[in-house]
Design an enzyme around this catalytic site. Sequence first.
Site, PDB file in Angstrom:
ATOM      1  N   GLU A 185     -50.200  32.455  87.178  1.00  0.00           N
ATOM      2  CA  GLU A 185     -50.071  32.502  85.604  1.00  0.00           C
ATOM      3  C   GLU A 185     -51.161  31.744  84.996  1.00  0.00           C
ATOM      4  O   GLU A 185     -50.853  30.471  84.783  1.00  0.00           O
ATOM      5  CB  GLU A 185     -48.442  31.866  85.203  1.00  0.00           C
ATOM      6  N   GLU A 229     -41.183  29.707  90.152  1.00  0.00           N
ATOM      7  CA  GLU A 229     -41.478  28.217  89.998  1.00  0.00           C
ATOM      8  C   GLU A 229     -40.249  27.519  90.421  1.00  0.00           C
ATOM      9  O   GLU A 229     -39.720  26.523  89.369  1.00  0.00           O
ATOM     10  CB  GLU A 229     -41.721  28.163  88.501  1.00  0.00           C
TER      11      GLU A 229
END
Length: 647
Positions: free
Chosen positions: A274, A193
């Site tokens: 995710e 991320e």
Amino acid sequence: MFTSSSVRWTIVSLGIVTASHGILLSDKEDSQEAPRTFAIGDKCFLKDGQPFRYISGSFHYWRQPPEYWEDTFLKMRVAGLTAVQTYVYWGLHEPEPEEYNFRGNLDIRKFVQLAQKSGLLAILRPGPFIDAEVDFGGLPYWLHRMNSTMHLRSSDPSYLQYVERWLRKILPMLKDLTYSNGGPIISAQVENEYGSRDKDLKYKGFLRDLLKELLGKEVVLFTTDGNAAELVKRGMVEGTLTTTDFGTASESEVRAAFELQRQFNKDGPLVNSEYYPGWLDHWGEPFNTVDADKVVETLDAMLRMNASVNTYMFYGGTNYGFVSGSNAGDTFEPCITSYDYDAPLSEAGDITPKYTKIRNLLQKYGTVPSGPVPPSREKAAYGKIQMYPMGSFYHNFRKLCPNVPISSTYPLSFEFLKQPYGFVLYRTVINRSTKDPSVLAINGLHDRAYVFVDKEPVGMLARFSTDKAALNVYIRANQTLDILVQNEGRFAVGPIEEMKGIVGNVTLDGKVVQDWKMYPVRLPGFPVDDPQPLDFEPGRGPKKPEDFDIPWFFTSKDFDVDEARDTYLRLDKWTHGYAFINGRNLGRYWPSQGPQMTLYVPGVYLYEDRENVLELFELEPPAYSLEYRFVTFEKDPVLNSSISDAK
Ligand SMILES: *[C@@H]1O[C@H](CO)[C@@H](O)[C@H](O)[C@H]1NC(C)=O
Ligand SMILES: *[C@@H]1O[C@H](CO)[C@@H](O)[C@H](O)[C@H]1NC(C)=O
Ligand SMILES: *[C@@H]1O[C@H](CO)[C@@H](O)[C@H](O)[C@H]1NC(C)=O
Ligand SMILES: *[C@@H]1O[C@H](CO)[C@@H](O)[C@H](O)[C@H]1NC(C)=O
Ligand SMILES: *[C@@H]1O[C@H](CO)[C@@H](O)[C@H](O)[C@H]1NC(C)=O
Ligand SMILES: *[C@@H]1O[C@H](CO)[C@@H](O)[C@H](O)[C@H]1NC(C)=O
């Protein structure tokens, strides 16, 4: 409209029949001669040249004893998953520069090999930064000591040299386990991320090239970012697949999320790296849950769109020892010890209703192998165990602080004291006259301080929630001021540059206090697979409840079990501290904050052939009378006590 039967997804077929449960993981043996290839196709992955999408789940090896890994993998496979995704936790593998640990629950090679044996492909996320709600987002704490001004998570060469040294250590260890080399590893993630942090092209490119070099160009590389265009733009890197992450959502929101991905990948598979079936938890906040039907609905929507999905977490597990990180919310938010996550497999690895619903859905997609669901491990309720005092922190001082203290004019951080986790005692002797009372203030207290004058407890300071920032103390010249500082876990994401301990100055009536001696406290922490009982001399027991109001150690007696089974240690009326079972640090308990009221105790940590020893390091005044000095071992966890109940 897409119907699942119109496509024949190739299912991982590794030809394994597990005798123990009679579960058929695949119906045919892969031909050994067939070339093993994994690549990005037009609108999906191509496995051995055939259209393929994975249905994966996250499971972090360090969060479960290795004895249970295979059982967890089997349960994942039987749910209909075809892959497992794991982070690699650098900070645990390299606890000090160039000292490496790959034993026990850090044996990542064994983990990947067992995944394959259980019929799962593997998706690797080697960071180096991982977040994962762990201390310092998985970076090794000693980076600060090497150079406290290096720019973490960037192309700063001061940082990159350690990243490169680490990746050149770990990735060659896994190279023979890539798919094209006959192993299960199909893909690897670049950073984590990263768009939420920065957009340093040089850094992303450096990691991409190093991963390619060390794992081979056959491994598919990808980035993962939050589901927002600006995050993806900053996080993506050319030459890798751009993926995003998001939780439960309506069908149109799912469609929008994948349309966003399409803006960045004209071709190739859609991937949610995710997908959240639950959520992480903090001390002092309600336990988070996500509705199982909603989880199944969104998963179905994604699968109908042909997407590949990784459920984060499918099995969460436990933050043993001191691995729990913290977050920077409105207040300082330390994460709880359990990483149950309201995941489909519970903290103990047990089947939940959410698991069953997901498996029922995946039947429709043809990935569920025939055979029964493996049973949950049996739990034991060992009942009430009396606890006995083993002396205060000061009684056991020589054992806890065996080394000569480090001296310095101003306080030093844990990082510079070579103390990764836990506690440091900061000591000074006051050499001037003071007021009655004086105001003691700690600027930069990370995170909690127990204050003593001549070894008598005088109060507590904390950065957590509503606790006080300064304290009135009665202290005179020549008296000793001790400040025992607890590190409650470095930030897992966000302001990760922050160090632990006393990172500013201590003042007394506004004047800076000088000349400190610092004692790092040795407590069992890491590795959890290397038991180190405290083994203190029995201490004098406190006579009155008031006498408890300083850190005190307790031990069990006559804790014998016939059958070592998973159990939950319940600590009602205890306040805040750490629990050790047979020298293994089970993590922090804090029932006075909640929501977690029980600590998970894996059966493999218990002995059948000798007495078990439970030790508690209780930091704060108890909420109980002396008669209440016991714990109970129960069959069920309590992770969701309402916060007001816990107080
Ligand atoms: C620490 O890192 C900074 C930023 O890269 C660099 O300027 C400095 O020279 C480094 N210091 C040492 C002692 O290496
Ligand atoms: C899913 O993939 C199949 C096979 O490639 C294709 O026929 C179908 O249209 C795809 N569905 C969607 C929603 O993209
Ligand atoms: C107390 O110690 C500090 C630091 O060593 C010193 O500068 C100061 O003069 C001392 N004060 C007194 C009153 O001795
Ligand atoms: C502190 O101790 C020193 C050395 O023992 C002594 O000279 C001094 O008078 C003491 N100060 C006070 C305020 O007791
Ligand atoms: C602590 O105080 C000293 C003396 O005032 C000052 O030089 C130093 O910068 C301070 N340290 C921190 C971390 O604020
Ligand atoms: C906690 O979880 C249990 C078991 O799932 C449930 O029965 C109970 O209602 C929950 N309590 C709260 C306060 O959410």
